[in-house]
Design an enzyme around this catalytic site. Structure first.
Site, short mmCIF file in Angstrom:
data_model
loop_
_atom_site.label_atom_id
_atom_site.label_comp_id
_atom_site.label_asym_id
_atom_site.label_seq_id
_atom_site.Cartn_x
_atom_site.Cartn_y
_atom_site.Cartn_z
N ASP A 9 0.85 -1.19 0.00
CA ASP A 9 0.00 0.00 0.00
C ASP A 9 0.88 1.24 0.00
OD1 ASP A 9 -2.13 1.72 0.23
OD2 ASP A 9 -2.58 1.24 2.32
N ASP A 111 -3.42 2.54 -5.81
CA ASP A 111 -2.26 2.61 -4.92
C ASP A 111 -2.05 1.39 -4.04
OD1 ASP A 111 -4.50 3.01 -3.40
OD2 ASP A 111 -3.65 4.62 -2.17
N GLU A 112 -2.71 0.29 -4.33
CA GLU A 112 -2.51 -0.90 -3.50
C GLU A 112 -2.71 -2.18 -4.30
OE1 GLU A 112 -5.42 -1.68 -0.39
OE2 GLU A 112 -6.85 -0.36 -1.39
#
Length: 417
Positions: A9, A111-112
């Site tokens: 993350d 974003d993860e």
């Protein structure tokens, strides 16, 4: 051998990526070191906080709150507008880098992602060593930091990565659940939203450990199927597999960011119906049917959840996709406001591939003609609608529920602008 799953993350992604880009272009100040937020663009939900720096967090600024509230809390707050094109590019570069370790990557948001580390475990002395290497190389290569959570399933890996931030590696193996996870407030459990937490607190359930030791039937009585899900998560139970890009690509899907947070199930299901129609149309155009349907929900706080189910038989019918999507939605939704909804199909087969009927199917058709007639009627109706749309355009025939949803969206847009 147990699976080893990483959850990776990016720390405050939008703000971190903006900071890195600004420093590349000669900026004197790293906005990660001052009270700063990303937000304020009308196209990005009409002025809400999309990301915040650690210094901004100290002022009580929260992701998802109106920008005007953030400035009340910190008048000297620095703000930059979002740049989604840049974010997508940084996201792509990160995922491409992570795939140099293994292709078993499931990206769940910009974003993860999850990484199935199992197949490359022999290359490292331990998963923790590998996680520290990945974290260090990301910072060295790109200039931003990530958290890495490690466990034997996706749920616990996700929980681990949400422990202390930024730039950390955490483990949460099943044998560590009681020590590391159970003492936490129940609000920190994955998928435990505000409304669910409020109900749990009325039941005097305040920690994840107390939830884990509660009779699941009591939880189901108060929270329906979501109560059972929360009980399983509190006990570290989760069997969802990492779905790599190659697997996910073998499907057809659609999603939409809503003009206003949806807070009622009936409104969400109208959106799901529109998505199911879109997905069904694309399947039929490609001459394919699906054996699996999945639903994605993104909440107003940007938390993403998804779930999938196998269909009884392959289908490309809008109604079949819609009913499966509704069933999944009922299992998933925690009662919190919804920002985005998505419907995806997978395990596709050719439209003319023969179906294998079960004994139950055969007996059902012999004993009852009504369901068969109902299905035929539904097929004829769908075919007629497709024919009209093909001649006169997609909006020539619109279901009442979809039209009602569009009218609500128009009213909302007029009010905002």
């Amino acid at each position: 051998m147990s699976h080893i799953i990483f959850h990776i993350d990016v720390n405050s992604a939008y703000l971190s990526w903006t900071a890195v880009e600004q420093l590349k272009n000669g900026a004197d100040v790293d906005i990660r070191t001052i009270p700063a937020i990303i937000g304020g663009d009308r196209e990005s939900r009409h002025g809400i906080v999309l990301a915040k720096s650690p210094s901004a967090k100290k002022f009580g600024i929260r992701t998802g709150e109106p920008v005007v509230n953030a400035f009340r809390k910190c008048p000297n707050l620095h703000m930059d507008p979002p740049n989604h094109r840049m974010y997508r590019e940084y996201s792509r570069r990160l995922m491409d880098f992570l795939k140099t370790y293994t292709p078993e990557i499931e990206q769940v948001s910009v974003d993860e992602c999850y990484m199935d580390f199992t197949g490359i475990a022999q290359r490292f002395s331990s998963p923790v060593e590998a996680a520290y290497e990945i974290k260090a190389r990301v910072y060295e290569k790109f200039g931003f930091t990530v958290n890495v959570g490690i466990s034997t399933n996706k749920l616990l890996a996700k929980m681990a990565s949400d422990f202390e931030k930024p730039n950390r590696v955490h483990t949460l193996f099943p044998e560590e659940v009681k020590e590391k996870m159970w003492p936490l407030p129940v609000s920190e459990l994955f998928m435990a939203g505000k409304s669910s937490v409020a109900i749990l607190e009325k039941l005097e359930i305040r920690t994840i450990g107390e939830l884990a030791q509660t009779d699941p039937k009591l939880l189901e009585f108060h929270l329906k199927s979501h109560g059972r899900t929360l009980w399983e998560f509190a006990n570290g139970i989760g069997d969802a597999k990492v779905q790599s890009e190659e697997t996910a690509a073998k499907g057809v899907g659609n999603s939409t960011t809503l003009p206003k947070d949806v807070e009622k199930a009936e409104d969400a299901k109208k959106v799901l119906f529109s998505l199911a129609e879109s997905v069904g149309k694309r399947l039929r155009k490609a001459g394919q049917k699906a054996n699996m349907v999945s639903v994605e929900i993104r909440y107003s706080d940007f938390q993403n959840v998804s779930h999938q189910k196998q269909l009884g038989r392959a289908s490309g019918a809008d109604q079949v996709i819609y009913e499966a999507a509704c069933s999944l939605f009922d299992e998933l939704w925690n009662g919190e406001p919804i920002r985005l909804l998505g419907v995806r199909t997978a395990k596709l087969v050719d439209e003319d591939e023969p179906e294998q009927l079960s004994l139950f199917d055969l007996q059902f058709e012999v004993k009852s003609e009504k369901p068969k007639k109902s299905m035929e009627k539904l097929k004829k109706l769908s075919a007629a609608m497709r024919e009209i749309r093909g001649k006169y355009g997609a909006d020539a025939v619109i279901r009442g529920s979809v039209l009602e949803q569009r009218e609500k969206e128009k009213k909302y847009e007029k009010k905002q602008f």
